[in-house]
Design a protein around this motif. Structure first.
Motif, short mmCIF file in Angstrom:
data_model
loop_
_atom_site.label_atom_id
_atom_site.label_comp_id
_atom_site.label_asym_id
_atom_site.label_seq_id
_atom_site.Cartn_x
_atom_site.Cartn_y
_atom_site.Cartn_z
N ARG A 155 0.77 -1.21 0.08
CA ARG A 155 0.04 0.11 0.10
C ARG A 155 0.84 1.04 0.01
NH1 ARG A 155 -3.57 -0.66 4.64
NH2 ARG A 155 -1.66 -0.44 6.05
N ALA A 156 0.49 2.18 -0.88
CA ALA A 156 1.47 3.32 -1.06
C ALA A 156 0.70 4.65 -0.84
CB ALA A 156 2.11 3.30 -2.44
N PHE A 157 1.09 5.29 0.11
CA PHE A 157 0.66 6.68 0.63
C PHE A 157 1.82 7.93 0.05
CE2 PHE A 157 -0.40 4.02 3.83
CZ PHE A 157 -1.72 4.02 4.23
N VAL A 158 0.91 8.72 -1.18
CA VAL A 158 1.75 9.68 -1.84
C VAL A 158 0.94 10.94 -1.19
CG1 VAL A 158 2.51 10.72 -3.79
CG2 VAL A 158 2.04 8.05 -3.64
N GLY A 159 2.05 11.96 -0.92
CA GLY A 159 1.52 13.35 -0.46
C GLY A 159 2.73 14.24 -0.07
N SER A 160 2.50 15.16 0.69
CA SER A 160 3.02 16.32 1.16
C SER A 160 3.04 16.29 2.55
CB SER A 160 3.24 17.65 0.37
OG SER A 160 1.70 17.99 0.55
N TYR A 161 4.17 16.97 3.20
CA TYR A 161 4.25 17.31 4.74
C TYR A 161 4.37 18.81 4.81
CZ TYR A 161 4.79 12.27 5.70
OH TYR A 161 4.75 10.81 5.71
N ASP A 162 3.88 19.32 5.62
CA ASP A 162 4.17 20.32 6.42
C ASP A 162 4.62 20.24 7.71
OD1 ASP A 162 3.24 22.42 4.14
OD2 ASP A 162 1.24 21.47 4.35
N PHE A 163 5.61 20.84 8.10
CA PHE A 163 6.49 20.81 9.64
C PHE A 163 6.43 22.04 9.93
CE2 PHE A 163 7.76 16.82 7.53
CZ PHE A 163 7.46 15.72 8.32
N HIS A 164 6.44 22.22 11.41
CA HIS A 164 7.07 23.44 12.05
C HIS A 164 8.06 23.01 12.87
CE1 HIS A 164 7.58 26.71 14.69
NE2 HIS A 164 7.68 27.47 13.38
N LEU A 165 9.14 23.46 13.04
CA LEU A 165 10.23 23.01 14.08
C LEU A 165 10.62 24.24 15.11
CD1 LEU A 165 10.76 21.39 11.47
CD2 LEU A 165 12.73 20.04 12.82
N VAL A 166 10.76 24.01 16.20
CA VAL A 166 11.32 24.89 16.96
C VAL A 166 12.79 24.58 17.54
CG1 VAL A 166 9.20 25.80 18.03
CG2 VAL A 166 10.19 23.95 19.12
N GLN A 167 13.75 25.41 17.86
CA GLN A 167 14.84 25.24 18.41
C GLN A 167 14.69 24.95 19.97
OE1 GLN A 167 17.80 27.84 17.04
NE2 GLN A 167 19.58 26.36 16.98
N SER A 168 15.33 23.75 20.35
CA SER A 168 15.28 23.32 21.71
C SER A 168 16.84 23.15 22.07
CB SER A 168 14.40 22.11 22.05
OG SER A 168 14.29 21.41 23.40
N GLY A 169 17.48 23.96 22.51
CA GLY A 169 18.77 23.65 23.01
C GLY A 169 19.62 23.79 21.68
N ALA A 170 20.24 22.80 21.46
CA ALA A 170 21.04 22.48 20.29
C ALA A 170 20.32 21.64 19.21
CB ALA A 170 22.38 21.78 20.49
N ALA A 171 19.20 21.27 19.73
CA ALA A 171 18.21 20.54 18.34
C ALA A 171 17.10 21.17 18.06
CB ALA A 171 17.73 19.19 19.34
N TRP A 172 16.50 20.50 17.05
CA TRP A 172 15.53 21.04 16.42
C TRP A 172 14.41 20.11 16.62
CZ3 TRP A 172 14.34 25.85 14.14
CH2 TRP A 172 15.33 26.39 14.19
N LYS A 173 13.33 20.47 17.05
CA LYS A 173 12.14 19.68 17.37
C LYS A 173 10.93 19.93 16.63
CE LYS A 173 14.22 17.73 21.06
NZ LYS A 173 14.39 16.38 21.22
#
Length: 178
Positions: free
Chosen positions: A137-155
């Motif tokens: 089964r294949a799902f085809v599409g796109s994603y919209d993310f938002h990330l915030v900086q948390s210390g040295a990492a992006w979440k």
């Protein structure tokens, strides 16, 4: 010396074109490029960790609360979820499958203050051998993310999947039952 500087500039211009999708002069410099690469790495880590069913690594990609939106597939409304809730939901949903594979690309990253918006195309393949011999089964599409900086990492604090279409065995799990 000039050759090395020219080579470095050329490499930066090519990297801008690949990561930013725009010419180097519009990219925002090497610092932005490095941050954009770290942001994309967080998204890729989410996909690879999901495929590997490494739920601890999946949870580590998310902020403490995530606006989670899969309504293009399942209807309903977006919900604010904890990383553990998302990982548990995916663990339960993917458990019957023999293999899962996510592939993402065409990243567009926009830095905004202490955050970043990310758009990408995505394909998810689910594989489960069954008597119908339609095992995927294949799902085809796109994603919209938002990330915030948390210390040295992006979440990731916003996750939205935009389904274009599903191809293959839509009843994969049912077809595999005896």
């Amino acid at each position: 010396m000039f050759g090395k500087a020219l080579h470095g500039s050329l490499a930066a211009a090519v990297m801008c074109a690949v990561v930013c999708g725009m010419p180097a002069f519009a990219c925002g410099g090497a610092g932005d490029l490095a941050e954009k690469e770290r942001i994309i790495d967080t998204v890729n880590t989410l996909f690879v960790s999901t495929d590997n069913r490494d739920w601890g690594a999946v949870k580590a990609c998310f902020a403490d609360e995530v606006l989670f939106d899969m309504t293009s597939m399942a209807g309903g409304s977006p919900a604010k979820l904890k990383p553990g809730d998302i990982a548990d939901m995916w663990d339960k949903g993917l458990k019957p499958l023999k293999a899962v594979h996510h592939q993402a690309g065409n990243y567009r990253v926009t830095l905004k203050g202490g955050g970043a918006d990310v758009f990408c195309y995505g394909i998810a393949l689910h594989w489960l051998p069954n008597p119908t011999n339609v095992n995927v089964r294949a799902f085809v599409g796109s994603y919209d993310f938002h990330l915030v900086q948390s210390g040295a990492a992006w979440k990731i604090d916003k996750f939205k999947f935009n389904l274009k279409f599903i191809e293959g065995n839509k009843d994969l799990e049912k077809a595999a039952r005896p």
